[in-house]
Enzyme design. Structure first.
Site, PDB file in Angstrom:
ATOM      1  N   LEU A   8       0.835  -1.201   0.000  1.00  0.00           N
ATOM      2  CA  LEU A   8       0.000   0.000   0.000  1.00  0.00           C
ATOM      3  C   LEU A   8       0.873   1.256   0.000  1.00  0.00           C
ATOM      4  O   LEU A   8       0.647   2.192   0.768  1.00  0.00           O
ATOM      5  CB  LEU A   8      -0.935   0.008   1.216  1.00  0.00           C
ATOM      6  CG  LEU A   8      -2.062  -1.029   1.194  1.00  0.00           C
ATOM      7  CD1 LEU A   8      -2.779  -1.064   2.541  1.00  0.00           C
ATOM      8  CD2 LEU A   8      -3.056  -0.725   0.071  1.00  0.00           C
ATOM      9  N   GLY A   9       1.866   1.251  -0.882  1.00  0.00           N
ATOM     10  CA  GLY A   9       2.696   2.439  -1.049  1.00  0.00           C
ATOM     11  C   GLY A   9       1.963   3.488  -1.856  1.00  0.00           C
ATOM     12  O   GLY A   9       0.729   3.486  -1.959  1.00  0.00           O
ATOM     13  N   MET A  11       1.628   3.987  -5.032  1.00  0.00           N
ATOM     14  CA  MET A  11       0.810   3.441  -6.115  1.00  0.00           C
ATOM     15  C   MET A  11      -0.245   2.477  -5.571  1.00  0.00           C
ATOM     16  O   MET A  11      -1.413   2.529  -5.962  1.00  0.00           O
ATOM     17  CB  MET A  11       1.702   2.736  -7.138  1.00  0.00           C
ATOM     18  CG  MET A  11       2.606   3.657  -7.915  1.00  0.00           C
ATOM     19  SD  MET A  11       1.730   4.670  -9.119  1.00  0.00           S
ATOM     20  CE  MET A  11       1.343   3.432 -10.365  1.00  0.00           C
ATOM     21  N   SER A 123       1.454   2.227 -15.631  1.00  0.00           N
ATOM     22  CA  SER A 123       1.887   3.609 -15.840  1.00  0.00           C
ATOM     23  C   SER A 123       0.756   4.568 -15.508  1.00  0.00           C
ATOM     24  O   SER A 123      -0.401   4.185 -15.391  1.00  0.00           O
ATOM     25  CB  SER A 123       2.344   3.812 -17.290  1.00  0.00           C
ATOM     26  OG  SER A 123       2.901   5.101 -17.473  1.00  0.00           O
ATOM     27  N   LYS A 173       6.843  -2.073 -20.530  1.00  0.00           N
ATOM     28  CA  LYS A 173       6.918  -0.987 -19.534  1.00  0.00           C
ATOM     29  C   LYS A 173       8.355  -0.510 -19.366  1.00  0.00           C
ATOM     30  O   LYS A 173       8.610   0.682 -19.157  1.00  0.00           O
ATOM     31  CB  LYS A 173       6.363  -1.474 -18.194  1.00  0.00           C
ATOM     32  CG  LYS A 173       6.423  -0.433 -17.064  1.00  0.00           C
ATOM     33  CD  LYS A 173       5.719   0.865 -17.425  1.00  0.00           C
ATOM     34  CE  LYS A 173       5.384   1.731 -16.201  1.00  0.00           C
ATOM     35  NZ  LYS A 173       6.465   1.985 -15.286  1.00  0.00           N
ATOM     36  N   HIS A 176       8.988   1.765 -22.197  1.00  0.00           N
ATOM     37  CA  HIS A 176       8.198   2.971 -21.900  1.00  0.00           C
ATOM     38  C   HIS A 176       8.969   3.896 -20.968  1.00  0.00           C
ATOM     39  O   HIS A 176       9.065   5.099 -21.196  1.00  0.00           O
ATOM     40  CB  HIS A 176       6.862   2.546 -21.276  1.00  0.00           C
ATOM     41  CG  HIS A 176       6.126   3.632 -20.551  1.00  0.00           C
ATOM     42  ND1 HIS A 176       6.490   4.070 -19.293  1.00  0.00           N
ATOM     43  CD2 HIS A 176       5.027   4.363 -20.898  1.00  0.00           C
ATOM     44  CE1 HIS A 176       5.661   5.013 -18.897  1.00  0.00           C
ATOM     45  NE2 HIS A 176       4.764   5.217 -19.850  1.00  0.00           N
ATOM     46  N   ASN A 177       9.544   3.331 -19.911  1.00  0.00           N
ATOM     47  CA  ASN A 177      10.274   4.156 -18.951  1.00  0.00           C
ATOM     48  C   ASN A 177      11.566   4.710 -19.548  1.00  0.00           C
ATOM     49  O   ASN A 177      11.994   5.809 -19.208  1.00  0.00           O
ATOM     50  CB  ASN A 177      10.568   3.356 -17.687  1.00  0.00           C
ATOM     51  CG  ASN A 177       9.349   3.247 -16.790  1.00  0.00           C
ATOM     52  OD1 ASN A 177       8.223   3.391 -17.243  1.00  0.00           O
ATOM     53  ND2 ASN A 177       9.567   2.983 -15.520  1.00  0.00           N
ATOM     54  N   GLU A 180      10.521   7.628 -21.410  1.00  0.00           N
ATOM     55  CA  GLU A 180      10.207   8.658 -20.416  1.00  0.00           C
ATOM     56  C   GLU A 180      11.474   9.402 -19.983  1.00  0.00           C
ATOM     57  O   GLU A 180      11.476  10.634 -19.840  1.00  0.00           O
ATOM     58  CB  GLU A 180       9.537   7.973 -19.220  1.00  0.00           C
ATOM     59  CG  GLU A 180       9.117   8.843 -18.081  1.00  0.00           C
ATOM     60  CD  GLU A 180       8.578   7.993 -16.937  1.00  0.00           C
ATOM     61  OE1 GLU A 180       9.244   7.913 -15.893  1.00  0.00           O
ATOM     62  OE2 GLU A 180       7.507   7.375 -17.114  1.00  0.00           O
ATOM     63  N   TYR A 181      12.570   8.649 -19.782  1.00  0.00           N
ATOM     64  CA  TYR A 181      13.842   9.277 -19.426  1.00  0.00           C
ATOM     65  C   TYR A 181      14.215  10.332 -20.452  1.00  0.00           C
ATOM     66  O   TYR A 181      14.598  11.457 -20.120  1.00  0.00           O
ATOM     67  CB  TYR A 181      14.955   8.221 -19.377  1.00  0.00           C
ATOM     68  CG  TYR A 181      15.138   7.470 -18.088  1.00  0.00           C
ATOM     69  CD1 TYR A 181      14.051   6.943 -17.402  1.00  0.00           C
ATOM     70  CD2 TYR A 181      16.399   7.250 -17.567  1.00  0.00           C
ATOM     71  CE1 TYR A 181      14.218   6.229 -16.237  1.00  0.00           C
ATOM     72  CE2 TYR A 181      16.588   6.531 -16.401  1.00  0.00           C
ATOM     73  CZ  TYR A 181      15.496   6.016 -15.734  1.00  0.00           C
ATOM     74  OH  TYR A 181      15.668   5.304 -14.574  1.00  0.00           O
ATOM     75  N   ARG A 271      21.443  11.445 -15.650  1.00  0.00           N
ATOM     76  CA  ARG A 271      20.995  11.203 -14.272  1.00  0.00           C
ATOM     77  C   ARG A 271      22.179  10.854 -13.376  1.00  0.00           C
ATOM     78  O   ARG A 271      22.262  11.312 -12.233  1.00  0.00           O
ATOM     79  CB  ARG A 271      19.956  10.084 -14.240  1.00  0.00           C
ATOM     80  CG  ARG A 271      18.646  10.491 -14.882  1.00  0.00           C
ATOM     81  CD  ARG A 271      17.508   9.570 -14.498  1.00  0.00           C
ATOM     82  NE  ARG A 271      16.262  10.029 -15.091  1.00  0.00           N
ATOM     83  CZ  ARG A 271      15.067   9.598 -14.722  1.00  0.00           C
ATOM     84  NH1 ARG A 271      14.962   8.701 -13.760  1.00  0.00           N
ATOM     85  NH2 ARG A 271      13.980  10.058 -15.303  1.00  0.00           N
TER      86      ARG A 271
END
Length: 300
Positions: A8-9, A11, A123, A173, A176-177, A180-181, A271
Site C-alpha cells: 500500500l505504497g 501506487m 503507468s 513498460k 516505456h520508462n 520517459e527518461y 541522471r
C-alpha cells in the site's frame, strides 16, 4: 471481483481506492501499521499481519493476488511467503517495475504448480493509479480473460493492452520508462536554455502555452506548469535525479539487440551526472518525477 493486494505504497494505496470505487472487494496487506490504519479508514479491508491477510483471502477461488512492491528481492521474498498458499489456477500479478528477465524466471518457477503468473507494467503515476491506470499485461490468454474485467474497470479508457506472453508486459513498460527518461531530459534541457538566456522569462507561462496546441503539449508539460507554479525557480530543491533501474535495463537491452538508442542512453548518463552536479536540467527532471510519481526530491 475479490482481490488481494500486497503493498500500500504511493501506487498501491491509490490502486486499492480505485479498485474499491469500481466495486471490487479488496483485501490488502502492508507492513506499515500506519498505512494499514489509513486504508481501513477508507473502507479497505487491510492487514499488517501476513498470515491474517492470507487467511482472509483463503476462500477465493481462484485466488487473485496483486503485488505492488519494490522490484527485485522483495518480490522474490513475497512470492516465497505466498507460494505455500497458492494452488492450481490461482493468479499472482506483479504490477511493479520488475526486470522482465526476473519475470520470466518467476513464471517458470510457478508454472510447475500451474499457478498463473501475470506481469503488468503500470503507468500513469499516482493519479493514474487512483483514477485510471495505463496497463501493459503479459499473461496467458486464459489468465488475461479472467482478469480483464478487473483491468478494464481500473484503467483509463483505451488504456490497457494484452501485450502477449509472460514477461512482455514488463518488457514493454521497461521501454516505456526508457522513453520517459529521454522526454524528461529534453524538457529539462530546454528549460535550462531558457533560464540561462538574456531574457527574463516566465517558465510557468511558457510551459502553459506550450501545453496548449504546441507539438510538445502533453501530461509532462502540464506537470511542468504545476511545478513552476509551486516554485518558479525551483530554488528549493537540488537538481539530483536518481535512476530507478528501468532506464539502465532499456539501455542494456538495446546493447544486446544492437539497437542504437543514443537519446535514452544519454538521459541515463545525465541522471548519473546529476548525482555529482546540481543543474537546472536536473531540477526540472527531479520535479517532474515528483509531480507524476511522488518520487522524492532532495531539498536544499
Amino acid at each position: 471481483m475479490k482481490i488481494g493486494l500486497v503493498g500500500l505504497g504511493k501506487m498501491g494505496f491509490n490502486l486499492a481506492l480505485n479498485m474499491k470505487e469500481h466495486g471490487h472487494n479488496v483485501s490488502a496487506f502492508d507492513i506499515s501499521d500506519k498505512i494499514v490504519e489509513a486504508a481501513r479508514n477508507e473502507g479497505i479491508n487491510s492487514f499488517s499481519d501476513l498470515n491474517a491477510f492470507i487467511e482472509n483471502i483463503s476462500s477465493m477461488s481462484p485466488k487473485i493476488i496483486w503485488l505492488m512492491i519494490p522490484a527485485g528481492k522483495p518480490v522474490d521474498d513475497m512470492i516465497e511467503k505466498l507460494n505455500p498458499f497458492l494452488f492450481h489456477g490461482d493468479i499472482l500479478i506483479d504490477g511493479g517495475n520488475s526486470n522482465y528477465k526476473d519475470t520470466l524466471r518467476r513464471f517458470e518457477a510457478l508454472k510447475s504448480k500451474n499457478i498463473e503468473f501475470v506481469d503488468i507494467g503500470t503507468s500513469g503515476g499516482m493519479e493514474g493509479a487512483r483514477n485510471g491506470i495505463c496497463a501493459m499485461i503479459g499473461a496467458s490468454t486464459e489468465a488475461f480473460t479472467l482478469i480483464e474485467p478487473l483491468i478494464k474497470s481500473i484503467s483509463i479508457e483505451n488504456g490497457y493492452i494484452h501485450t502477449g506472453q509472460n514477461g512482455s508486459g514488463h518488457f514493454v513498460k521497461m521501454v516505456h520508462n526508457g522513453i520517459e527518461y529521454g522526454m524528461m531530459q529534453a524538457i529539462g534541457e530546454g528549460f535550462e536554455i531558457l533560464k540561462e538566456s538574456r531574457f527574463d522569462l516566465d517558465m510557468e507561462k511558457i510551459a502553459n502555452v506550450w501545453n496548449n496546441g504546441s507539438v510538445i503539449r502533453g501530461w509532462l508539460m502540464e506537470l511542468a506548469v504545476n511545478m513552476f507554479k509551486k516554485d518558479a525557480g525551483l530554488d528549493n530543491i537540488k537538481g539530483i535525479v536518481h535512476s530507478s533501474g528501468e532506464g539502465l535495463w532499456t539501455v542494456q537491452e538495446a546493447l544486446e539487440l544492437k539497437v542504437a538508442a543514443p537519446v535514452i542512453t544519454e538521459s541515463l548518463f545525465a541522471r548519473y551526472r546529476s548525482e555529482r552536479a546540481d543543474t537546472f536540467t536536473g531540477k526540472v527532471v527531479a520535479a517532474l518525477r515528483n509531480e507524476f510519481g511522488g518520487h522524492p526530491v532532495e531539498k536544499k
